[in-house]
Design a protein around this motif. Structure first.
Motif, PDB file in Angstrom:
ATOM      1  N   LEU A   1      27.632  67.841  24.603  1.00 51.17           N
ATOM      2  CA  LEU A   1      27.042  67.154  23.454  1.00 51.17           C
ATOM      3  C   LEU A   1      27.295  65.661  23.604  1.00 51.17           C
ATOM      4  O   LEU A   1      28.396  65.236  23.943  1.00 51.17           O
ATOM      5  CB  LEU A   1      27.681  67.639  22.154  1.00 51.17           C
ATOM      6  N   SER A   2      26.272  64.879  23.335  1.00 55.35           N
ATOM      7  CA  SER A   2      26.422  63.430  23.369  1.00 55.35           C
ATOM      8  C   SER A   2      27.294  62.960  22.211  1.00 55.35           C
ATOM      9  O   SER A   2      27.564  63.712  21.265  1.00 55.35           O
ATOM     10  CB  SER A   2      25.057  62.748  23.298  1.00 55.35           C
ATOM     11  N   ALA A   3      27.747  61.716  22.296  1.00 59.45           N
ATOM     12  CA  ALA A   3      28.506  61.124  21.196  1.00 59.45           C
ATOM     13  C   ALA A   3      27.689  61.180  19.915  1.00 59.45           C
ATOM     14  O   ALA A   3      26.461  60.989  19.920  1.00 59.45           O
ATOM     15  CB  ALA A   3      28.875  59.683  21.528  1.00 59.45           C
ATOM     16  N   ASN A   4      28.365  61.497  18.816  1.00 62.62           N
ATOM     17  CA  ASN A   4      27.726  61.528  17.493  1.00 62.62           C
ATOM     18  C   ASN A   4      26.508  62.439  17.460  1.00 62.62           C
ATOM     19  O   ASN A   4      25.447  62.071  16.960  1.00 62.62           O
ATOM     20  CB  ASN A   4      27.352  60.114  17.044  1.00 62.62           C
ATOM     21  N   SER A   5      26.659  63.630  18.009  1.00 62.25           N
ATOM     22  CA  SER A   5      25.557  64.601  17.985  1.00 62.25           C
ATOM     23  C   SER A   5      26.096  65.983  17.654  1.00 62.25           C
ATOM     24  O   SER A   5      27.307  66.215  17.658  1.00 62.25           O
ATOM     25  CB  SER A   5      24.832  64.623  19.336  1.00 62.25           C
ATOM     26  N   SER A   6      25.179  66.907  17.367  1.00 60.85           N
ATOM     27  CA  SER A   6      25.553  68.259  16.990  1.00 60.85           C
ATOM     28  C   SER A   6      24.743  69.276  17.773  1.00 60.85           C
ATOM     29  O   SER A   6      23.618  69.005  18.202  1.00 60.85           O
ATOM     30  CB  SER A   6      25.328  68.491  15.487  1.00 60.85           C
TER      31      SER A   6
ATOM     32  N   ILE B   1      28.697  72.879  16.209  1.00 60.74           N
ATOM     33  CA  ILE B   1      29.692  72.021  16.856  1.00 60.74           C
ATOM     34  C   ILE B   1      29.227  70.583  16.653  1.00 60.74           C
ATOM     35  O   ILE B   1      28.169  70.194  17.142  1.00 60.74           O
ATOM     36  CB  ILE B   1      29.807  72.304  18.362  1.00 60.74           C
ATOM     37  N   LYS B   2      30.000  69.812  15.928  1.00 58.40           N
ATOM     38  CA  LYS B   2      29.603  68.442  15.615  1.00 58.40           C
ATOM     39  C   LYS B   2      30.560  67.471  16.298  1.00 58.40           C
ATOM     40  O   LYS B   2      31.763  67.479  16.042  1.00 58.40           O
ATOM     41  CB  LYS B   2      29.607  68.210  14.107  1.00 58.40           C
TER      42      LYS B   2
ATOM     43  N   ALA C   1      17.940  74.496  21.817  1.00 58.38           N
ATOM     44  CA  ALA C   1      18.165  73.318  22.657  1.00 58.38           C
ATOM     45  C   ALA C   1      18.551  72.075  21.868  1.00 58.38           C
ATOM     46  O   ALA C   1      19.031  71.100  22.457  1.00 58.38           O
ATOM     47  CB  ALA C   1      16.902  73.027  23.468  1.00 58.38           C
ATOM     48  N   VAL C   2      18.351  72.098  20.571  1.00 60.73           N
ATOM     49  CA  VAL C   2      18.555  70.890  19.782  1.00 60.73           C
ATOM     50  C   VAL C   2      20.011  70.435  19.874  1.00 60.73           C
ATOM     51  O   VAL C   2      20.942  71.195  19.601  1.00 60.73           O
ATOM     52  CB  VAL C   2      18.152  71.131  18.315  1.00 60.73           C
ATOM     53  N   GLY C   3      20.207  69.201  20.265  1.00 65.77           N
ATOM     54  CA  GLY C   3      21.528  68.592  20.315  1.00 65.77           C
ATOM     55  C   GLY C   3      22.256  68.746  21.628  1.00 65.77           C
ATOM     56  O   GLY C   3      23.180  67.992  21.922  1.00 65.77           O
ATOM     57  N   TRP C   4      21.867  69.717  22.451  1.00 58.99           N
ATOM     58  CA  TRP C   4      22.549  69.951  23.715  1.00 58.99           C
ATOM     59  C   TRP C   4      21.904  69.146  24.826  1.00 58.99           C
ATOM     60  O   TRP C   4      20.681  69.011  24.885  1.00 58.99           O
ATOM     61  CB  TRP C   4      22.526  71.436  24.070  1.00 58.99           C
TER      62      TRP C   4
ATOM     63  N   GLY D   1      37.398  79.185   6.511  1.00 58.46           N
ATOM     64  CA  GLY D   1      36.140  78.612   6.055  1.00 58.46           C
ATOM     65  C   GLY D   1      35.152  79.692   5.692  1.00 58.46           C
ATOM     66  O   GLY D   1      35.504  80.861   5.592  1.00 58.46           O
ATOM     67  N   ASP D   2      33.892  79.323   5.510  1.00 54.95           N
ATOM     68  CA  ASP D   2      32.890  80.303   5.123  1.00 54.95           C
ATOM     69  C   ASP D   2      31.853  80.444   6.218  1.00 54.95           C
ATOM     70  O   ASP D   2      31.878  79.754   7.224  1.00 54.95           O
ATOM     71  CB  ASP D   2      32.240  79.928   3.791  1.00 54.95           C
ATOM     72  N   VAL D   3      30.918  81.328   5.984  1.00 55.32           N
ATOM     73  CA  VAL D   3      29.964  81.687   7.026  1.00 55.32           C
ATOM     74  C   VAL D   3      29.046  80.534   7.405  1.00 55.32           C
ATOM     75  O   VAL D   3      28.517  80.485   8.504  1.00 55.32           O
ATOM     76  CB  VAL D   3      29.155  82.920   6.589  1.00 55.32           C
ATOM     77  N   ASN D   4      28.846  79.602   6.518  1.00 54.11           N
ATOM     78  CA  ASN D   4      27.953  78.487   6.811  1.00 54.11           C
ATOM     79  C   ASN D   4      28.707  77.234   7.253  1.00 54.11           C
ATOM     80  O   ASN D   4      28.139  76.158   7.322  1.00 54.11           O
ATOM     81  CB  ASN D   4      27.110  78.156   5.572  1.00 54.11           C
ATOM     82  N   GLY D   5      29.988  77.373   7.543  1.00 54.55           N
ATOM     83  CA  GLY D   5      30.788  76.223   7.908  1.00 54.55           C
ATOM     84  C   GLY D   5      30.457  75.691   9.295  1.00 54.55           C
ATOM     85  O   GLY D   5      29.813  76.340  10.107  1.00 54.55           O
ATOM     86  N   THR D   6      30.915  74.488   9.548  1.00 55.77           N
ATOM     87  CA  THR D   6      30.742  73.888  10.867  1.00 55.77           C
ATOM     88  C   THR D   6      32.096  73.781  11.556  1.00 55.77           C
ATOM     89  O   THR D   6      33.139  73.957  10.943  1.00 55.77           O
ATOM     90  CB  THR D   6      30.122  72.483  10.764  1.00 55.77           C
ATOM     91  N   VAL D   7      32.067  73.521  12.826  1.00 56.74           N
ATOM     92  CA  VAL D   7      33.279  73.250  13.593  1.00 56.74           C
ATOM     93  C   VAL D   7      33.177  71.809  14.066  1.00 56.74           C
ATOM     94  O   VAL D   7      32.754  71.544  15.183  1.00 56.74           O
ATOM     95  CB  VAL D   7      33.414  74.219  14.787  1.00 56.74           C
TER      96      VAL D   7
END
Length: 656
Positions: free
Chosen positions: A621-626, A540-541, A596-599, A494-500
């Motif tokens: 991470l909660s369900a459906n969160s990042s 992390i999504k 802290a966002v999402g955690w 992937g690239d540098v801006n990719g997600t996992v």
């Protein structure tokens, strides 16, 4: 002066936690239990076990109860585990090469390994050809080969081993009278073998005329063909009364004990098979036949339900309590598409998708709210509505699933088998919380396992021996994921801006992951203090329906780039003053949560360097969160050209 670090991500997705053979299979994973000891066969054929273990039932070499899953050494490439459902626990495993292994209680030599001591590890059974099926008759065992021969061992007080004696057998011995056997049906020390050409042989206990040969034989020590039967499709027995469904399921015959009319042929006992005329004379075929205790039912292919036999608790729903010698149609129901019976209460799912119940109501199993002790006629269970698709028999606890996968339970909850956290019976049907899109339920003793549409297998209920696998022995009121012990490795680029992203579905053992897994970082060592660089965020999504914990197992240098570094602690080197050789040899890689966002609360704020053999939990991470993570590195500054390096970052995601 520029150096390019390429981080190669490997995601290991590990869902940690936690048939009759009672088993559920989902996405090539099986969870099997006898109610006290539980096993999981993973998709690669490896096995984990947990629960009751005083006779070595878990198979891990100890006799101490195992409260959480342990790997069972010596078992690989396994396709099936067969537990006993009677008395002390013992188990057989069949691998994909049709070899057989046995372990656990062996007091009658039923494992066939030549001794009567209890092996606490799986022992390969020698002297057997390739085996296709194992059938267990209390403490007697039958192994059916791929060629249709039968070998037997174990308890033999009624001649049920079939070797011509009543002496306990400790090794598997071929039964010469049997060949071309399709299957064996056995219970209470009597056995019936069905051949490929649909003939039946009987042997073992016969003191209730179970042998069907026309004579009273208390112990039949060798298989004897029941010559009055032919074209047999199925044999059903409660151990003293036996039925043969014949001629493409058009006719039914019974023999044995019938003091309460359970044979359905007007007789109190029958020494040879006698036609159950009322059923056999119908133009319809028999879809399903049930005998529990001394009450019998036949569900016909047109949805008509017939019952006969014991009726002292209104088991037949005909308004009275007189036993019935011949089949009668169950009244007050529409056509029936599914029927379950626990020995006292009848529960029918009609073609109108409504449920009808009758009979004894000691634990609230007829679902009427506990108004009556027993219900004389079938009545609609209005609390379940008109959209029920499946029902499951939990003996004194009952389960129903509607079209959207919602599970309802009612009846006995003393061991939390209805997943409600109190010990009182649940009288009206109540939604079982914390489990959705359910497709199957099995209950053994008071332990329940269930699977959902995403392939997750859950357990709840009795946990006296740790059979749920949640690391304690308290009864479990909240469905607990038991099918989460396998790891699956996925890789990619992937690239540098990719997600996992953790996406798609959670199946029985793994989170199915797609992701850009190799992230290329462009590093300018002239920015930041001490030559430190900060890489773009790793996102992390969690697109699953349940919370996940995020752990970094390791972050290490690998082959594949221009250079291969030794990863060290940040404090190990004077990074500003490294010479060129050391600058090409050492690096301090670190990872942390970015903000802290999402955690969820309690996440780990520290940056961790040199993560190697000790996984570090960062947060959940909660369900459906990042949530965002970031990688940092310290390295020497003595560069005059660009370099590349590969790093393996291993995550573990486990379900909360």
């Amino acid at each position: 002066m520029r150096k390019i670090i390429q981080a190669f991500f490997i995601l290991i997705v590990m869902l940690l936690s936690s048939i009759t053979v009672h088993a559920i299979e989902a996405n090539n994973v099986q969870v099997v239990s006898n109610g006290n000891t539980t096993f999981m066969i993973e998709s690669n054929g490896s096995v984990k076990g947990w629960g009751h273990n005083t006779k070595g039932e878990v198979g891990n070499g100890t006799t101490v109860d195992q409260l959480s899953p342990v790997a069972i050494q010596g078992l690989s490439n396994i396709k099936e585990i067969v537990p006993n459902d009677y008395g002390y626990g013992f188990f057989f495993a069949i691998d994909n090469d049709n070899n057989v292994y046995g372990w656990g209680y062996n007091g009658y030599g039923q494992l066939g390994i030549g001794i009567t001591t209890n092996p606490s590890v799986p022992t390969k059974i020698t002297g057997l050809p390739e085996i296709s099926k194992i059938r267990i008759n209390e403490y007697t065992v039958y192994a059916i080969t791929t060629d249709g021969d039968v070998y037997s061992t174990g308890k033999n007080d009624y001649g049920q081993v079939g070797n011509g004696t009543k002496i306990t057998e400790r090794t598997f011995t071929k039964i010469p009278q049997l060949s071309n056997i399709e299957d064996i049906v056995c219970k209470s020390n009597v056995a019936y073998a069905i051949t490929n050409d649909k003939r039946v042989y009987a042997w073992g206990r016969g003191n209730s005329w179970q042998i069907g040969c026309g004579e009273y034989i208390a112990a039949q020590t060798t298989p004897s063909e029941i010559t009055t039967l032919c074209n047999v499709d199925e044999v059903v027995t409660n151990g003293v009364t036996t039925f043969a469904i014949c001629n493409n399921r058009q006719e039914i015959y019974s023999w044995g004990e019938s003091w309460l009319g359970e044979a359905g042929n007007y007789s109190e006992k029958t020494a040879t098979p006698k036609e159950v005329a009322i059923i056999s004379d119908l133009p319809e075929t028999i879809d399903e036949f049930i005998i529990v205790n001394q009450t019998s039912f036949a569900l016909m292919n047109d949805g008509t339900l017939y019952g006969w036999g014991k009726n002292s608790s209104n088991e037949l729903g005909n308004g009275g309590t007189f036993n019935k010698q011949i089949p009668e149609i169950i009244q007050n129901t529409p056509k029936v598409k599914q029927f379950i019976f626990n020995g006292f209460a009848g529960i029918a799912l009609g073609v109108d998708n409504c449920v009808y119940t009758w009979g004894r109501n000691r634990y609230g199993e007829i679902g009427d709210g506990g108004i009556v002790y027993r219900q004389a006629y079938a009545e609609k269970l209005t609390a379940l509505g008109e959209n029920i698709e499946l029902m499951f028999n939990g003996n004194n606890a009952m389960y129903a699933i509607n079209a959207d996968g919602t599970v309802y339970g009612w009846g006995d909850n003393s061991k939390r088998q209805l997943a409600i956290d109190n010990a009182e019976s649940i009288l009206p049907p109540t939604i079982i919380p914390n489990i959705y899109d359910v497709i199957s339920i099995e209950k053994t003793n008071d332990m329940v396992i269930a699977s959902d549409s995403q392939g997750i297998i859950y357990g709840w209920g009795e946990n006296t021996y740790g059979q749920i696998g949640n690391n304690n022995s308290d009864n479990v009121a909240t469905p607990f994921i038991v099918s989460n012990n396998e790891m699956t490795i996925t890789t990619g680029t992937g690239d540098v801006n990719g997600t996992v992203p953790v996406v798609g579905q959670i199946n029985a053992l793994t989170i199915s992951v797609t992701h850009p897994a190799a992230l290329e970082y462009s590093i300018n060592p002239n920015i930041g203090d001490n030559g430190e660089f900060i890489a773009p965020d790793i996102i992390i999504k969690n697109n699953t329906k349940v919370p996940i914990r995020v752990t970094v197992k390791s972050l290490t240098s690998t082959t594949g780039g221009t250079l291969q570094f030794t990863d060290v602690e940040e404090s190990d080197k004077d990074w500003k003053n490294l010479d060129l050789n050391d600058s090409k040899s050492y690096i301090a890689l670190g990872i942390k949560i970015n903000d802290a966002v999402g955690w969820n609360a309690g996440y780990n704020e520290s940056i961790h360097y040199a993560i190697k053999s000790h996984p570090t939990l960062f947060g959940s991470l909660s369900a459906n969160s990042s949530g965002a993570m970031v990688m940092q590195a310290n390295f020497g500054l003595a560069f005059d050209q660009s370099y590349t390096a590969m790093f393996s970052l291993i995550f573990i995601f486990n379900l909360v």
